[in-house]
Design a protein around this motif. Structure first.
Motif: not given
Length: 66
Positions: A2-5, A7-8, A19-20, A22, A34-35
């Motif tokens: 995961c590259e989200h901030q 993180p997921c 999690a987001r 995608v 995302c996971n």
């Protein structure tokens, strides 16, 4: 990864459904997080390691639909 901030949550976390999204195909009833978790509209899940999580609708939602 995961590259989200921030993180997921990982697929192993108890809050993995947070999690987001995608990828989505709502007309077929699924969303990929995302996971790597696949969520289905019946609330079932397919985890990245192949384990299945049975649908887990809230009892009040089922009772309200009757």
């Amino acid at each position: 990864m995961c590259e989200h901030q921030p993180p997921c949550p990982s697929a192993e976390s108890s809050d993995h459904e947070a999690a987001r999204v995608v990828a989505a195909c709502p007309e077929q009833g699924w969303w990929r997080l995302c996971n790597g978790v696949l969520l289905f509209e019946d609330t079932g899940e397919l985890l990245p390691d192949g384990r299945i999580v049975a649908p887990h609708r809230m009892a009040s939602a089922v009772v309200g639909a009757m």
